[in-house]
Design an enzyme around this catalytic site. Structure first.
Site, mmCIF file in Angstrom:
data_model
loop_
_atom_site.group_PDB
_atom_site.id
_atom_site.type_symbol
_atom_site.label_atom_id
_atom_site.label_comp_id
_atom_site.label_asym_id
_atom_site.label_seq_id
_atom_site.Cartn_x
_atom_site.Cartn_y
_atom_site.Cartn_z
ATOM 1 N N TYR A 224 -1.656 0.002 10.375
ATOM 2 C CA TYR A 224 -1.968 -0.638 9.090
ATOM 3 C C TYR A 224 -0.755 -0.540 8.155
ATOM 4 O O TYR A 224 -0.268 -1.556 7.639
ATOM 5 C CB TYR A 224 -3.197 0.023 8.446
ATOM 6 C CG TYR A 224 -3.351 -0.347 6.999
ATOM 7 C CD1 TYR A 224 -3.679 -1.643 6.625
ATOM 8 C CD2 TYR A 224 -3.136 0.603 5.986
ATOM 9 C CE1 TYR A 224 -3.797 -1.992 5.288
ATOM 10 C CE2 TYR A 224 -3.245 0.260 4.651
ATOM 11 C CZ TYR A 224 -3.576 -1.035 4.315
ATOM 12 O OH TYR A 224 -3.675 -1.381 2.994
ATOM 13 N N THR B 127 0.825 -1.212 0.000
ATOM 14 C CA THR B 127 0.000 0.000 0.000
ATOM 15 C C THR B 127 0.856 1.257 0.000
ATOM 16 O O THR B 127 1.991 1.249 0.519
ATOM 17 C CB THR B 127 -0.891 0.014 1.259
ATOM 18 O OG1 THR B 127 -1.515 1.297 1.401
ATOM 19 C CG2 THR B 127 -0.085 -0.234 2.526
HETATM 20 N N1 UFG Z 1 -12.682 11.357 2.422
HETATM 21 C C1 UFG Z 1 -13.638 12.288 2.709
HETATM 22 N N2 UFG Z 1 -14.873 11.850 3.075
HETATM 23 C C2 UFG Z 1 -15.173 10.528 3.165
HETATM 24 C C3 UFG Z 1 -14.185 9.577 2.869
HETATM 25 C C4 UFG Z 1 -12.936 10.031 2.509
HETATM 26 O O1 UFG Z 1 -13.407 13.494 2.638
HETATM 27 O O2 UFG Z 1 -16.321 10.201 3.521
HETATM 28 C C5 UFG Z 1 -11.362 11.837 2.008
HETATM 29 C C6 UFG Z 1 -10.257 11.383 2.923
HETATM 30 O O3 UFG Z 1 -10.118 12.270 4.006
HETATM 31 C C7 UFG Z 1 -9.074 11.386 1.987
HETATM 32 C C8 UFG Z 1 -9.680 10.995 0.627
HETATM 33 O O4 UFG Z 1 -11.062 11.257 0.761
HETATM 34 O O5 UFG Z 1 -8.544 12.661 1.892
HETATM 35 C C9 UFG Z 1 -9.501 9.537 0.302
HETATM 36 O O6 UFG Z 1 -9.921 8.761 1.409
HETATM 37 P P1 UFG Z 1 -10.158 7.181 1.337
HETATM 38 O O7 UFG Z 1 -10.617 6.754 2.692
HETATM 39 O O8 UFG Z 1 -10.995 6.857 0.164
HETATM 40 O O9 UFG Z 1 -8.710 6.602 1.012
HETATM 41 P P2 UFG Z 1 -7.336 6.868 1.790
HETATM 42 O O10 UFG Z 1 -6.494 7.700 0.870
HETATM 43 O O11 UFG Z 1 -7.509 7.344 3.158
HETATM 44 O O12 UFG Z 1 -6.833 5.382 1.979
HETATM 45 C C10 UFG Z 1 -6.455 4.561 0.930
HETATM 46 C C11 UFG Z 1 -6.675 3.106 1.336
HETATM 47 C C12 UFG Z 1 -5.885 2.789 2.548
HETATM 48 C C13 UFG Z 1 -4.457 3.142 2.348
HETATM 49 C C14 UFG Z 1 -4.325 4.553 1.845
HETATM 50 C C15 UFG Z 1 -2.917 4.869 1.478
HETATM 51 O O13 UFG Z 1 -8.041 2.923 1.616
HETATM 52 O O14 UFG Z 1 -5.994 1.393 2.809
HETATM 53 O O15 UFG Z 1 -5.122 4.756 0.693
HETATM 54 O O16 UFG Z 1 -2.508 3.922 0.574
HETATM 55 F F1 UFG Z 1 -3.797 3.050 3.512
#
Ligand code: UFG
Length: 337
Positions: free
Chosen positions: A147, A123
């Site tokens: 994680y 990841t």
């Molecule tokens: N976000 C929102 N509202 C939501 C959900 C997400 O604003 O309801 C934002 C988050 O704050 C972030 C972006 O959208 O800025 C993306 O969030 P996600 O949860 O879709 O994905 P992440 O980038 O946090 O996480 C993903 C994977 C993880 C991994 C990470 C880094 O889900 O498993 O990328 O590789 F750790």
């Protein structure tokens, strides 16, 4: 058939899950022989479109040995893991046990049965908050949650084992995986999914009253976080290429999997509204702890070394396939029996 891939038998741990089921589909379309090993904690039997499913846990070493003794695998794709960042902060041992200790069980069993080729689901979380984007594979590994740390630990173990044994591995560091099957057979099926595109689409369907945008004061052009969203089928193709590379004798390597450009949370929300035609309510909320402002892959290495050429570098296509899937599981809840 008479395809050369009939010669290759692959174990896919976590093959009944969201990403795993797309990898199984890609393998099956190319006539690989597939055995899925999945404890069905989040996976679904109906998501396994090809091969055989063995319901089992990697903690169950008796079953694991049994399976390796009975089947003679040429390679392993290790997908099964827990993936929710804030759960990993609340319950780190759950993550270290499932993501790290269980991976050690699998690697150890591979060595015992002389299965010397492994593809590992890693990841972008291994980089933590990178100080420059696009991020290359040689950037420092500074995970900021258990994680990401659990994935770094597995990468370290794989590296060390590749030095001590004839074992070779490819670690694929996924960026933000999204989208669903073109024919809407498989997709993200978790009811508690936290990912932006899934949550936005479910808000469009009225399952949530509003979408929270977490943070509007980041040092980005519109103040919201930037991510590199990659279609799950392009990611699945990267696994096929990695497998073929190992089969041809290629050495252990690590590759970022992303498109090399990003979209902000606000841009994603705008495209979701456009694709669905639904103007759902949005709340501008506080930052979510542990979110890097921008996470974009430098994926030139996998393009150059494995010849990876993504086919779906198109945010609207990603959203459209996920949207068709979300509508299907809403109107047909028995989609994944
Ligand atoms: N976000 C929102 N509202 C939501 C959900 C997400 O604003 O309801 C934002 C988050 O704050 C972030 C972006 O959208 O800025 C993306 O969030 P996600 O949860 O879709 O994905 P992440 O980038 O946090 O996480 C993903 C994977 C993880 C991994 C990470 C880094 O889900 O498993 O990328 O590789 F750790």
């Amino acid at each position: 058939g008479c395809n050369i891939n009939a010669m290759m038998k692959v174990l896919v741990t976590g093959g009944a899950g969201y990403i795993g089921s797309h990898i199984v589909k890609a393998l099956g379309e190319r006539q690989y022989e597939i055995v899925v090993y999945d404890n069905l904690s989040y996976g679904h039997p109906g998501a396994v479109l090809y091969g055989r499913l063995i319901q089992g846990d990697l903690a169950d070493q008796v079953l694991l040995h049994d399976v390796f003794r009975r089947e003679r695998f040429d390679a392993v794709i290790h997908m099964s893991a827990f993936i929710v960042v804030d759960e990993s902060i609340r319950d780190p041992l759950k993550y270290y046990r499932n993501n790290f200790v269980n991976a050690l069980n699998l690697i150890e069993t591979c060595l015992q049965y002389r299965v010397y080729a492994c593809i590992f689901s890693s990841t972008a979380a291994v980089y933590g908050i990178p100080d420059k984007v696009p991020v290359t594979e040689d950037s420092p590994l500074l995970p900021i949650n258990p994680y990401g740390a659990s994935k770094v630990m597995v990468e370290q173990a794989l590296h060390d084992v590749s030095i001590s044994a004839p074992f070779r591995y490819i670690s694929l560091r996924y960026f933000n995986v999204a989208g669903a099957d073109r024919l809407t057979r498989i997709g993200q099926a978790r009811k508690d999914a936290t990912h932006l595109i899934t949550v936005s689409l479910r808000t469009a369907l009225g399952k949530n009253n509003y979408l929270d945008i977490f943070g509007t004061d980041y040092p980005t052009p519109d103040g919201t976080c930037i991510r590199d969203y990659i279609h799950v089928d392009d990611l699945a193709d990267a696994h096929i290429l990695a497998l073929e590379y190992l089969r041809k004798g290629g050495g252990s390597a690590i590759y970022n999997c992303g498109y090399g450009h990003g979209a902000s949370v606000q841009e994603v929300v705008n495209r979701v509204k456009y694709v669905t035609g639904i103007d759902f309510p949005v709340r501008y909320a506080d930052r979510r702890p542990g979110d890097p402002p921008a996470l974009i892959a430098d994926a030139s290495k996998i393009r150059k070394e494995l010849g990876w050429t993504p086919k779906h570098d198109d945010l609207d296509y990603i959203i459209r396939t996920a949207w068709e899937w979300e509508k299907k599981i809403t109107t047909t809840p028995q989609t994944h029996p």
